[in-house]
Design a protein around this motif. Structure first.
Motif, PDB file in Angstrom:
ATOM      1  N   VAL A  39      -5.222   2.547  -8.955  1.00  0.00           N
ATOM      2  CA  VAL A  39      -5.384   1.637  -7.823  1.00  0.00           C
ATOM      3  C   VAL A  39      -6.509   2.180  -6.954  1.00  0.00           C
ATOM      4  N   PRO A  40      -7.190   1.313  -6.209  1.00  0.00           N
ATOM      5  CA  PRO A  40      -8.227   1.798  -5.290  1.00  0.00           C
ATOM      6  C   PRO A  40      -7.632   2.774  -4.284  1.00  0.00           C
ATOM      7  N   LEU A  41      -8.450   3.741  -3.866  1.00  0.00           N
ATOM      8  CA  LEU A  41      -8.026   4.767  -2.924  1.00  0.00           C
ATOM      9  C   LEU A  41      -8.886   4.718  -1.679  1.00  0.00           C
ATOM     10  N   LEU A  42      -8.224   4.705  -0.526  1.00  0.00           N
ATOM     11  CA  LEU A  42      -8.883   4.745   0.776  1.00  0.00           C
ATOM     12  C   LEU A  42      -8.446   6.025   1.471  1.00  0.00           C
ATOM     13  N   ARG A  43      -9.415   6.818   1.922  1.00  0.00           N
ATOM     14  CA  ARG A  43      -9.098   8.022   2.691  1.00  0.00           C
ATOM     15  C   ARG A  43      -9.415   7.755   4.154  1.00  0.00           C
ATOM     16  N   LEU A  44      -8.463   8.099   5.027  1.00  0.00           N
ATOM     17  CA  LEU A  44      -8.707   7.928   6.460  1.00  0.00           C
ATOM     18  C   LEU A  44      -7.819   8.851   7.259  1.00  0.00           C
ATOM     19  N   VAL A  73      -1.134  -2.280  -4.555  1.00  0.00           N
ATOM     20  CA  VAL A  73      -2.542  -2.610  -4.793  1.00  0.00           C
ATOM     21  C   VAL A  73      -3.534  -1.628  -4.170  1.00  0.00           C
ATOM     22  N   LEU A  74      -3.054  -0.688  -3.346  1.00  0.00           N
ATOM     23  CA  LEU A  74      -3.957   0.242  -2.671  1.00  0.00           C
ATOM     24  C   LEU A  74      -3.225   1.530  -2.356  1.00  0.00           C
ATOM     25  N   ALA A  75      -3.899   2.653  -2.573  1.00  0.00           N
ATOM     26  CA  ALA A  75      -3.391   3.955  -2.145  1.00  0.00           C
ATOM     27  C   ALA A  75      -4.209   4.394  -0.937  1.00  0.00           C
ATOM     28  N   VAL A  76      -3.519   4.835   0.105  1.00  0.00           N
ATOM     29  CA  VAL A  76      -4.167   5.342   1.316  1.00  0.00           C
ATOM     30  C   VAL A  76      -3.804   6.814   1.430  1.00  0.00           C
ATOM     31  N   GLU A  77      -4.811   7.665   1.461  1.00  0.00           N
ATOM     32  CA  GLU A  77      -4.594   9.103   1.601  1.00  0.00           C
ATOM     33  C   GLU A  77      -5.020   9.523   2.998  1.00  0.00           C
ATOM     34  N   LEU A  78      -4.078  10.064   3.759  1.00  0.00           N
ATOM     35  CA  LEU A  78      -4.384  10.509   5.112  1.00  0.00           C
ATOM     36  C   LEU A  78      -4.960  11.916   5.042  1.00  0.00           C
ATOM     37  N   THR A  79      -6.108  12.099   5.667  1.00  0.00           N
ATOM     38  CA  THR A  79      -6.812  13.377   5.615  1.00  0.00           C
ATOM     39  C   THR A  79      -6.985  13.936   7.015  1.00  0.00           C
ATOM     40  N   ASP A  80      -7.119  15.242   7.091  1.00  0.00           N
ATOM     41  CA  ASP A  80      -7.394  15.881   8.372  1.00  0.00           C
ATOM     42  C   ASP A  80      -8.892  15.896   8.650  1.00  0.00           C
ATOM     43  N   PRO A  81      -9.708  16.329   7.696  1.00  0.00           N
ATOM     44  CA  PRO A  81     -11.139  16.243   7.988  1.00  0.00           C
ATOM     45  C   PRO A  81     -11.572  14.780   8.047  1.00  0.00           C
ATOM     46  N   THR A  82     -12.587  14.523   8.817  1.00  0.00           N
ATOM     47  CA  THR A  82     -13.105  13.165   8.937  1.00  0.00           C
ATOM     48  C   THR A  82     -13.638  12.699   7.579  1.00  0.00           C
ATOM     49  N   PRO A  83     -13.202  11.538   7.097  1.00  0.00           N
ATOM     50  CA  PRO A  83     -13.693  11.022   5.810  1.00  0.00           C
ATOM     51  C   PRO A  83     -15.197  10.710   5.884  1.00  0.00           C
ATOM     52  N   GLU A  84     -15.807  10.612   4.730  1.00  0.00           N
ATOM     53  CA  GLU A  84     -17.225  10.264   4.661  1.00  0.00           C
ATOM     54  C   GLU A  84     -17.461   8.901   5.307  1.00  0.00           C
ATOM     55  N   ILE A  98       0.866  -1.176   0.000  1.00  0.00           N
ATOM     56  CA  ILE A  98       0.000   0.000   0.000  1.00  0.00           C
ATOM     57  C   ILE A  98       0.902   1.225   0.000  1.00  0.00           C
ATOM     58  N   LEU A  99       0.420   2.294  -0.600  1.00  0.00           N
ATOM     59  CA  LEU A  99       1.116   3.568  -0.641  1.00  0.00           C
ATOM     60  C   LEU A  99       0.362   4.529   0.261  1.00  0.00           C
ATOM     61  N   ILE A 100       1.027   5.080   1.257  1.00  0.00           N
ATOM     62  CA  ILE A 100       0.406   5.997   2.209  1.00  0.00           C
ATOM     63  C   ILE A 100       0.882   7.407   1.899  1.00  0.00           C
ATOM     64  N   SER A 101      -0.055   8.305   1.565  1.00  0.00           N
ATOM     65  CA  SER A 101       0.296   9.684   1.260  1.00  0.00           C
ATOM     66  C   SER A 101      -0.478  10.629   2.166  1.00  0.00           C
ATOM     67  N   GLY A 102      -0.020  11.858   2.206  1.00  0.00           N
ATOM     68  CA  GLY A 102      -0.661  12.885   3.010  1.00  0.00           C
ATOM     69  C   GLY A 102       0.338  13.960   3.350  1.00  0.00           C
ATOM     70  N   PRO A 103      -0.132  15.058   3.929  1.00  0.00           N
ATOM     71  CA  PRO A 103       0.780  16.153   4.264  1.00  0.00           C
ATOM     72  C   PRO A 103       1.742  15.773   5.387  1.00  0.00           C
ATOM     73  N   SER A 104       2.791  16.552   5.515  1.00  0.00           N
ATOM     74  CA  SER A 104       3.758  16.335   6.583  1.00  0.00           C
ATOM     75  C   SER A 104       3.048  16.354   7.933  1.00  0.00           C
ATOM     76  N   ASP A 133     -18.223   6.637  -1.844  1.00  0.00           N
ATOM     77  CA  ASP A 133     -18.243   5.902  -3.103  1.00  0.00           C
ATOM     78  C   ASP A 133     -16.826   5.412  -3.381  1.00  0.00           C
ATOM     79  N   PRO A 134     -16.670   4.296  -4.068  1.00  0.00           N
ATOM     80  CA  PRO A 134     -15.326   3.820  -4.414  1.00  0.00           C
ATOM     81  C   PRO A 134     -14.569   4.893  -5.188  1.00  0.00           C
ATOM     82  N   ASP A 135     -13.289   5.023  -4.900  1.00  0.00           N
ATOM     83  CA  ASP A 135     -12.457   6.011  -5.568  1.00  0.00           C
ATOM     84  C   ASP A 135     -11.150   5.330  -5.955  1.00  0.00           C
ATOM     85  N   GLU A 136     -10.361   6.010  -6.764  1.00  0.00           N
ATOM     86  CA  GLU A 136      -9.084   5.453  -7.181  1.00  0.00           C
ATOM     87  C   GLU A 136      -8.067   6.567  -7.350  1.00  0.00           C
ATOM     88  N   ARG A 137      -6.798   6.167  -7.356  1.00  0.00           N
ATOM     89  CA  ARG A 137      -5.699   7.113  -7.577  1.00  0.00           C
ATOM     90  C   ARG A 137      -4.902   6.640  -8.773  1.00  0.00           C
TER      91      ARG A 137
END
Length: 143
Positions: free
Chosen positions: A120-125, A94-105, A24-30, A109-113
């Motif tokens: 690849v599928p995208l998960l925000r958390l 196989v999966l991109a994980v995007e770390l967010t500050d606001p609470t995810p929905e 998995i690839l984990i992205s997000g701000p510093s 709906d399924p998303d991708e990056r």
């Protein structure tokens, strides 16, 4: 095969019987918790692919991740410093994980990056949530 694309992100991989290593690839701000989430996954048996920068490339229809040579096997533990970690080499992504500050929905709906011309599928958390590790494990389970 397309050339490796360096991304400001962290990647970790899990062994799946009958399938092999999957990353998995984990992205997000510093400061969003990329390395922290990776350390918690490593504590559950995952392996580090790369921390801070990840080379992502496409081969055939698949995406792959690997570490730049200069940082291979090292991960930042905020408050402690740079530490060594058991590393996995080139791994299918196989999966991109995007770390967010606001609470995810609640029910997104399924998303991708799109990376290196492939999706690849995208998960925000939120990376620091106690359940983040379990959410990543649940998201990668069918992949």
């Amino acid at each position: 095969m397309t050339a490796a694309q360096p991304l400001h992100a962290t990647a970790v991989a899990q062994w799946r019987p009958g399938i092999g290593w999957r990353a998995i690839l984990i992205s997000g701000p510093s400061g969003a918790g990329k390395s922290d989430l990776a350390l918690r996954l490593i504590g559950r048996g995952w392996r580090l692919v790369a921390d801070d920068y990840v080379h992502v490339f496409a081969s055939g229809e698949a995406l792959y991740a690997t570490a730049p040579d200069t940082i291979r096997g090292r991960i930042e533990a905020r408050g402690l410093g740079i530490i060594g970690a058991c590393v996995q080499g080139v791994v299918r992504l196989v999966l991109a994980v995007e770390l967010t500050d606001p609470t995810p929905e609640r029910l997104p709906d399924p998303d991708e990056r799109r990376l290196a011309g492939r999706c690849v599928p995208l998960l925000r958390l939120r990376g620091f949530e106690a359940s983040a590790v379990e959410k990543v494990a649940a998201a990668i389970a069918p992949l």
